[in-house]
Write an enzyme that holds these catalytic residues in place. Structure first.
Site, PDB file in Angstrom:
ATOM      1  N   CYS A  79      -3.145  -4.012  -3.271  1.00 59.18           N
ATOM      2  CA  CYS A  79      -3.899  -2.925  -3.902  1.00 59.18           C
ATOM      3  C   CYS A  79      -3.576  -1.628  -3.172  1.00 59.18           C
ATOM      4  O   CYS A  79      -2.606  -1.554  -2.434  1.00 59.18           O
ATOM      5  CB  CYS A  79      -5.398  -3.207  -3.892  1.00 59.18           C
ATOM      6  SG  CYS A  79      -6.123  -3.130  -2.254  1.00 59.18           S
ATOM      7  N   ALA A  80      -4.390  -0.595  -3.382  1.00 58.09           N
ATOM      8  CA  ALA A  80      -4.082   0.714  -2.799  1.00 58.09           C
ATOM      9  C   ALA A  80      -4.220   0.699  -1.280  1.00 58.09           C
ATOM     10  O   ALA A  80      -3.354   1.165  -0.558  1.00 58.09           O
ATOM     11  CB  ALA A  80      -4.984   1.784  -3.409  1.00 58.09           C
TER      12      ALA A  80
END
Lengths: 384, 190
Positions: A79-80
């Protein structure tokens, strides 16, 4: 790295992921960022298979994800920043899926990871290193010789370079930028200030900078170490008006963002595409033609994962690029003009703010700098 | 910008993903359809995630305001009937027709029956704001002889409003379809 049958997912570092991509190992990635961030920029590799399901579609259960992750394949959730991938990876593991891990630090770490590769040993015991910023496609260099070092196109993560120089027993004496960068925050000035080095920038790109610098110009040779590894600037405008290439030790041509392995630089990031087309053409089609064909080209970027060679090195003989690089084989001037000014890829994220920061006009916090740099570099004309 | 009245505020300051969405979802589950939620977050990534989550769940993302480091996201819980395009009131007018009437400065009233938060993030300049739920109590603010064009997001709340106005003796009422979801004319947010 592989999770065992218990419910705890494993953790993979950006370094380990880099090793696997360079070794061309098979890996299935579940990217749980939102669709627009995913479409803008993602992890790439020859044998990487990637699936995007936003984490917010998996809050009520991971059945949809399980259906798209064939059993038996190792899965890396990304994810980020890490939190959402850990959340999803834990659910997958709880659901009984084995071989699940998540990327430590997420795409933030991926964007910042630098992989050092030795390009060559230089005469007199020196060495030339390339730092591959694999997630973003940026390349930096370090020349080490006789206890001294010069860093070229320094990234924002200066600590990594400082400790690398330390491990080589070298003191950083010079930092150089081949041009005013628009895709990433330069660490050149900051690194120079911390180590007492000189910061070099082409004067034509430095007209608006707010700090002092050494003029990177033809005729001014920079020596590293007592054995004098020479860095010879060659004025080569086109990507920016000041863009300057460097010839190291008479053998290596650092082309900055003018010439890449599979593409050429774009002239539009300072808003003057039309004006700089002729400069770009004359640099590529006359200036570089006058140099030795045996020079090894070392660019400041790569655009495609296919440009990475052995151990991740990005390099090519100038003669080979004259034969195979599409950007060096457009004979008609008008077609060249169209190629470098029309249908260009999107401009890098926040490129105008990045230029301002590199001129010392704005002073974003570290977190803001990270945000500004998110995404691919997109400095070449043929990048997607 | 006009005041935005909200039914609930969820504080996600200092939290990183997935927590802002997890908390928003939990709060949204407790809300009634049509109610508006305000989410305070400091994680910049929450902006694209809120938009993506709303799109995938059918909730309505209204907009985001920045207040220093804090992002204030506004979302509205959709009514199930809004998802289908039902316009039973017989007199309708297209967005384009309304736009040309406004451009020609015709003597008409545009009535926006969405929630104040929706209105605040963009409305037809000069539109009168009376949310559907308040309309019956505030009928005295309108003139039954006026030519009234009622607008909402997709044409369904405005359809209900048209029926209500007609029942109370308003004669020249039209439902604007589809409404603000496809409005390409001038937008105000004052």
């Amino acid at each position: 790295m592989t999770a065992s049958a218990n419910a705890n997912p494993g953790v993979m570092t950006a370094k380990e992921l880099t090793r696997r991509i360079l070794a061309k190992e098979e890996l299935l990635i579940l990217d749980v960022r939102n669709e627009s961030d995913f479409n803008d920029w993602k992890i790439e590799g020859e044998r990487i298979e990637i699936v995007n399901i936003p984490y917010f579609d998996l809050l009520d259960g991971v059945d949809d994800a399980l259906a798209r992750l064939p059993e038996g394949k190792e899965v890396l959730v990304v994810c980020a920043k890490e939190g959402s991938s850990q959340f999803v990876a834990e659910q997958l593991a709880e659901a009984g899926r084995t071989g699940v891990s998540y990327l430590e630090g997420g795409m933030k770490s991926w964007s910042e990871h630098l992989e050092p590769v030795q390009i060559a040993e230089l005469d007199g015991g020196g060495a030339l290193y390339q730092f591959v910023r694999i997630g973003k496609g940026c390349l930096s260099y370090m020349v080490v010789s006789g206890g001294e070092a010069a860093v070229i196109d320094t990234p924002r993560m200066t600590g990594i370079l400082e400790s690398f120089a330390g491990e080589q027993g070298a003191v950083i004496k010079h930092t150089l930028d081949t041009h005013l960068h628009a895709d990433h925050i330069s660490g050149g000035k900051a690194l120079a200030e911390r180590t007492g080095a000189s910061y070099w920038l082409p004067p034509k790109d430095a007209e608006e900078v707010t700090f002092s610098y050494e003029r990177l110009e033809e005729g001014r040779e920079i020596n590293v170490g007592s054995t004098t590894i020479a860095i010879e600037p060659v004025y080569s405008p086109g990507h920016t008006i000041g863009s300057t290439s460097l010839i190291i030790d008479g053998k290596y041509l650092l082309t900055g963002d003018i010439l890449f392995v599979e593409s050429i630089g774009r002239p539009d990031l300072a808003g003057q595409a039309e004006d700089w087309v002729d400069d770009l053409r004359s640099t590529l089609y006359s200036r570089y033609k006058g140099l030795s064909e045996d020079l090894i080209v070392l660019p400041a970027h790569f655009g495609k994962i296919s440009e990475l060679g052995e151990n991740g090195k990005v390099m090519a003989r100038l003669a080979d690029l004259f034969r195979h690089n599409p950007g060096l084989n457009i004979q008609d001037e008008e077609s060249f003009r169209r190629t470098v000014t029309e249908n260009l890829p999107p401009q890098p994220h926040a490129y105008q703010e990045i230029r301002q920061a590199n001129m010392g006009k704005i002073h974003p916090t570290e977190e803001e700098q990270r945000e500004m740099e998110i995404g691919p570099n997109r400095c070449a004309v043929h990048d997607k | 910008m006009a005041d935005i009245s909200v039914n609930v505020t969820v504080d996600c300051k200092g939290l990183s993903c997935p927590m802002p969405i997890v908390r928003t979802k939990k709060a949204m589950d407790q809300l009634e359809a049509g109610q508006v939620i305000e989410v305070l977050a400091t994680d910049r990534g929450s902006l694209a995630d809120m938009q993506g989550w709303a799109k995938n769940t059918g909730h309505q993302y209204l907009g985001t305001l920045e207040d220093g480091e804090v992002l204030k996201h506004y979302l509205r819980k959709s009514r199930p009937e809004e998802l289908k395009e039902a316009a039973n009131y017989p007199h309708t007018i297209s967005n384009e027709e309304l736009q040309s009437k406004l451009a020609a400065s015709e003597d008409i009233v545009t009535l926006d029956v969405r929630e104040p938060a929706e209105y605040a993030f963009g409305h037809i300049p000069g539109a009168v704001s009376i949310p559907l739920g308040d309309l019956e109590a505030r009928l005295s603010e309108l003139d039954p002889e006026d030519s009234i064009h009622v607008v909402c997001r997709t044409g369904s709340r405005s359809d209900l409003a048209c029926h209500l106005l007609a029942e109370h003796g308003f004669q020249y009422v039209s439902n604007v379809v589809p409404g603000m979801s496809a409005w390409t004319g001038p937008i105000g947010n004052q």
